[in-house]
Write a protein that holds these residues in place. Structure first.
Motif, PDB file in Angstrom:
ATOM      1  N   CYS A  16      40.491  65.733  16.076  1.00  0.00           N
ATOM      2  CA  CYS A  16      40.748  64.291  16.296  1.00  0.00           C
ATOM      3  C   CYS A  16      42.013  64.614  17.311  1.00  0.00           C
ATOM      4  CB  CYS A  16      40.685  62.942  16.547  1.00  0.00           C
ATOM      5  SG  CYS A  16      39.378  62.266  15.946  1.00  0.00           S
ATOM      6  N   THR A  17      42.901  64.627  16.481  1.00  0.00           N
ATOM      7  CA  THR A  17      44.589  65.579  17.169  1.00  0.00           C
ATOM      8  C   THR A  17      45.094  66.231  17.526  1.00  0.00           C
ATOM      9  OG1 THR A  17      45.132  63.819  14.694  1.00  0.00           O
ATOM     10  CG2 THR A  17      47.578  65.244  15.772  1.00  0.00           C
TER      11      THR A  17
ATOM     12  N   GLN B  30      36.483  64.945   6.519  1.00  0.00           N
ATOM     13  CA  GLN B  30      37.943  64.339   6.381  1.00  0.00           C
ATOM     14  C   GLN B  30      38.959  65.201   7.303  1.00  0.00           C
ATOM     15  OE1 GLN B  30      38.467  62.166   2.737  1.00  0.00           O
ATOM     16  NE2 GLN B  30      36.358  60.841   3.816  1.00  0.00           N
ATOM     17  N   PHE B  31      39.113  65.643   6.977  1.00  0.00           N
ATOM     18  CA  PHE B  31      40.288  66.614   7.267  1.00  0.00           C
ATOM     19  C   PHE B  31      39.739  67.309   8.562  1.00  0.00           C
ATOM     20  CE2 PHE B  31      41.993  66.408   3.172  1.00  0.00           C
ATOM     21  CZ  PHE B  31      43.943  66.300   3.480  1.00  0.00           C
TER      22      PHE B  31
ATOM     23  N   GLN C 118      35.697  65.630   1.536  1.00  0.00           N
ATOM     24  CA  GLN C 118      37.136  65.668   2.337  1.00  0.00           C
ATOM     25  C   GLN C 118      37.338  66.259   3.363  1.00  0.00           C
ATOM     26  OE1 GLN C 118      40.837  66.508  -0.010  1.00  0.00           O
ATOM     27  NE2 GLN C 118      40.790  64.609  -0.772  1.00  0.00           N
TER      28      GLN C 118
ATOM     29  N   SER D   2      37.627  66.420  10.747  1.00  0.00           N
ATOM     30  CA  SER D   2      37.908  65.773  12.043  1.00  0.00           C
ATOM     31  C   SER D   2      38.999  65.224  12.472  1.00  0.00           C
ATOM     32  CB  SER D   2      36.754  64.298  11.710  1.00  0.00           C
ATOM     33  OG  SER D   2      35.149  64.701  10.974  1.00  0.00           O
ATOM     34  N   SER D   3      39.944  64.859  11.409  1.00  0.00           N
ATOM     35  CA  SER D   3      40.949  64.090  11.504  1.00  0.00           C
ATOM     36  C   SER D   3      41.447  64.947  12.282  1.00  0.00           C
ATOM     37  CB  SER D   3      41.806  63.268  10.590  1.00  0.00           C
ATOM     38  OG  SER D   3      42.479  62.905  11.149  1.00  0.00           O
ATOM     39  N   MET D   4      42.283  66.371  11.974  1.00  0.00           N
ATOM     40  CA  MET D   4      42.398  67.618  12.511  1.00  0.00           C
ATOM     41  C   MET D   4      41.947  67.548  14.113  1.00  0.00           C
ATOM     42  SD  MET D   4      43.596  69.907   9.406  1.00  0.00           S
ATOM     43  CE  MET D   4      44.633  70.378  10.652  1.00  0.00           C
TER      44      MET D   4
ATOM     45  N   TRP E 122      29.202  65.568  17.137  1.00  0.00           N
ATOM     46  CA  TRP E 122      30.531  64.822  16.584  1.00  0.00           C
ATOM     47  C   TRP E 122      30.768  64.504  17.412  1.00  0.00           C
ATOM     48  CZ3 TRP E 122      35.385  65.478  17.786  1.00  0.00           C
ATOM     49  CH2 TRP E 122      36.699  65.601  16.203  1.00  0.00           C
TER      50      TRP E 122
ATOM     51  N   TYR F 265      30.247  60.863  17.954  1.00  0.00           N
ATOM     52  CA  TYR F 265      30.891  59.702  17.485  1.00  0.00           C
ATOM     53  C   TYR F 265      32.233  60.024  16.988  1.00  0.00           C
ATOM     54  CZ  TYR F 265      27.036  60.861  14.657  1.00  0.00           C
ATOM     55  OH  TYR F 265      25.550  61.441  14.171  1.00  0.00           O
ATOM     56  N   TYR F 266      33.028  61.009  17.837  1.00  0.00           N
ATOM     57  CA  TYR F 266      34.341  60.708  17.562  1.00  0.00           C
ATOM     58  C   TYR F 266      35.366  61.398  18.841  1.00  0.00           C
ATOM     59  CZ  TYR F 266      33.110  60.610  13.002  1.00  0.00           C
ATOM     60  OH  TYR F 266      32.623  60.714  11.910  1.00  0.00           O
TER      61      TYR F 266
ATOM     62  N   ASP G  54      31.964  61.260   3.065  1.00  0.00           N
ATOM     63  CA  ASP G  54      32.414  61.299   2.080  1.00  0.00           C
ATOM     64  C   ASP G  54      33.308  62.214   1.548  1.00  0.00           C
ATOM     65  OD1 ASP G  54      32.229  58.808   1.977  1.00  0.00           O
ATOM     66  OD2 ASP G  54      30.668  58.516   0.349  1.00  0.00           O
TER      67      ASP G  54
END
Ligand SMILES: C[S@@+](CC[C@H](N)C(=O)[O-])C[C@H]1O[C@@H](n2cnc3c(N)ncnc32)[C@H](O)[C@@H]1O
Lengths: 109, 396
Positions: free
Chosen positions: B83-84, B76-77, B73, B79-81, B314, B317-318, B71
């Motif tokens: 992945c991209t 989240q940033f 933030q 991991s999302s970055m 990591w 998971y992703y 949770d």
């Protein structure tokens, strides 16, 4: 130039099998962030090209900074630019097509 | 400038293409250094204390750390970055490869011959390779666009150059160089004559073995033909005498007791636990008595703290690495023993990077270093080191 045994090259796959996980509560945030990064990459590419070009031209004494500001391109160039802007938009928003969810394959051993 | 591959399969990139490669490499460095450090601080300053107040203890495993961070933030940033960035690595190299495909394919075909490549078209591609695009690379390892295709090899080699943002040496062979030189310095009497590299991909680390033991007969095996074709051309263009052969490491063609060293790097964590056991047994079978099985891998979970375990897992998971976490949870020594190696013949170590220092400095460093496990092992960051383990096959 066709490859040796007469078969031509297929377009290379650009999407990996499997789903992408979303990290934010609303996956729209992941998509927008992803677009932002692609946009940033486009921005850098462009910037590097312009800076390289300016350096090259100035080193050859081709123009002064003022002349660059005043110059206007022709109609054909304007149409080309529009095509390029459309491709830019498609690339930046490719994230909208990305599927999100759990990966289908797990370690079942 | 992006890293230029040091062989004839290097692609001449346009200005825009190389700007994009540069950008993605910089983005990776930013996420994996700057953002990773900040995420760790957030964890230590905020997430861990909150967990402790609630549970009256610190998180004990990577899984608990992961759950506690979900949770946050910043996680989240990050991991999302990441992945991209991973998707961008592959996409940034596919454009120039596609544009140069015909000439690349022609160059490769000229460099390949029956002496350096042995294909087996009837080999069944295992599910961990065919059903999955590992680390989100489009087409995975084995997709073939024609019957002499090298696409996935080209994607891997060019992609790795961006992915590693300069941390794996000009030849992308730092892992192989570090492992091989660790063994050369630590066991100077060991002079392998026959070496096999399991899961060699494009032979970037296989080449390091051939350089270190230049008289040895070195063979790289993999299940994916387009990788091996590319590997054969790559090694040949660097004048290295390496042979590539399409084989499954679970069941190879090598006779019993015929090989001095079985090597692998970043290979075991892409296999299911069941296959991994078979691969260890296969290594034992083909090794000569006195021979060495040596694996470079991610460090096992029981040797690292909870946060570092979360950080390394990591990918599991992703990043489409379903076997990674399971591998790290295993006991490497027990795996070797189960395959037939004696407990006392087990070895494990960490080594600094060989590529960026002189041979003398390297030797000094491995003699001095207490070779502790820490958060620098096995992850791309400054002062990184590599983890290796393996076992000698008993003489008696
Ligand atoms: C992450 S790559 C290894 C990378 C490389 N060794 C290095 O040092 O960077 C894993 C490789 O193992 C191969 N592979 C997977 N299962 C295999 C098997 N059963 N036998 C042989 N190769 C296999 C894949 O095709 C892939 O090329």
């Amino acid at each position: 130039m066709a490859s040796e045994r007469g078969k031509t090259m297929a377009d290379i796959e650009r999407k990996a099998k499997g789903r992408q996980k979303a990290f934010f509560k609303d996956e729209a945030t992941d998509k927008i962030l992803s677009s932002l990064l692609v946009l940033l990459s486009e921005h850098w590419t462009l910037k590097q090209r312009v800076l390289t070009l300016e350096k090259l031209l100035q080193s050859k004494g081709c123009f002064t900074p003022d002349e660059l500001e005043e110059h206007e391109v022709d109609e054909q160039a304007k149409m080309e630019f529009e095509g390029m802007r459309q491709k830019l938009l498609a690339d930046v928003f490719a994230s909208l097509e990305q599927e999100y969810g759990e990966s289908e394959i797990k370690d079942e051993s | 400038m992006p890293l230029e591959l040091q062989h004839q399969l290097n692609i001449k990139k346009t200005l825009d293409e190389s700007s994009k490669l540069d950008f993605v490499a910089s983005l990776r460095a930013f996420v994996l250094n700057d953002m990773a450090n900040k995420m760790r601080s957030r964890y230590e300053d905020k997430v861990e204390p909150t967990f402790e107040r609630k549970h009256k203890r610190k998180p004990e495993s990577g899984t608990e750390v992961h759950k506690a961070l979900m949770d946050e933030q910043y996680f989240q940033f990050y991991s999302s970055m990441r992945c991209t960035a991973q998707r961008m690595v592959w996409n940034s190299v596919i454009d120039p490869i596609e544009r140069n495909y015909d000439s690349l394919s022609e160059t490769a075909t000229k460099l390949i011959d029956a002496d350096n490549l042995d294909e087996n078209q009837s080999l069944e591609i295992p599910r961990n390779v065919s059903a999955l695009d590992v680390h989100l690379s489009p087409g995975g390892y084995s997709k073939e666009y024609n019957d002499h295709d090298i696409t996935t090899g080209a994607i891997y080699d060019n992609g790795l150059a961006v992915f590693s943002f300069g941390m794996m040496g000009l030849n992308l062979d730092d892992i192989g160089m570090s492992m091989a030189n660790y063994i050369r310095h630590t066991f100077p009497d060991f002079k392998p004559e026959k070496i096999v590299d399991f899961g060699c991909t494009v032979g970037h680390n296989t080449s390091a073995l051939a350089k270190t033991w230049s008289d040895a007969e070195v063979t790289g095996i993999d299940v994916a033909a387009p990788l091996l074709r590319y590997a054969a051309a790559r090694s040949k263009s660097q004048n290295l005498n390496v042979k590539y052969s399409q084989q499954d490491a679970e069941k190879t063609d090598f006779p019993d007791n015929s090989v001095d060293m079985v090597f692998s790097s970043m290979f075991l964590h892409e296999l299911s636990a069941k296959v991994r056991k078979k691969v260890f047994k296969e290594a034992y079978r083909i090794l000569k008595p006195g021979g060495l099985m040596l694996h470079m891998e991610l460090p096992p979970a029981d040797q690292l703290g909870a946060y570092d375990n979360f950080y390394l897992d990591w990918d599991s998971y992703y990043n489409n690495e379903p076997y990674y976490k399971g591998f790290r949870a295993e006991n490497c020594q027990a795996n070797c023993v189960e395959a037939g190696f004696a407990e006392e013949d087990y070895l494990q170590f960490t080594t600094p990077q060989y590529t960026y220092i002189s041979d003398d400095e390297y030797q000094q460093k491995i003699n001095q270093d207490d070779q502790d496990m820490d958060d620098k092992v096995g992850r791309l960051s400054n002062e990184l080191s590599w983890y290796g383990f393996g076992a000698w096959k008993n003489n008696g």
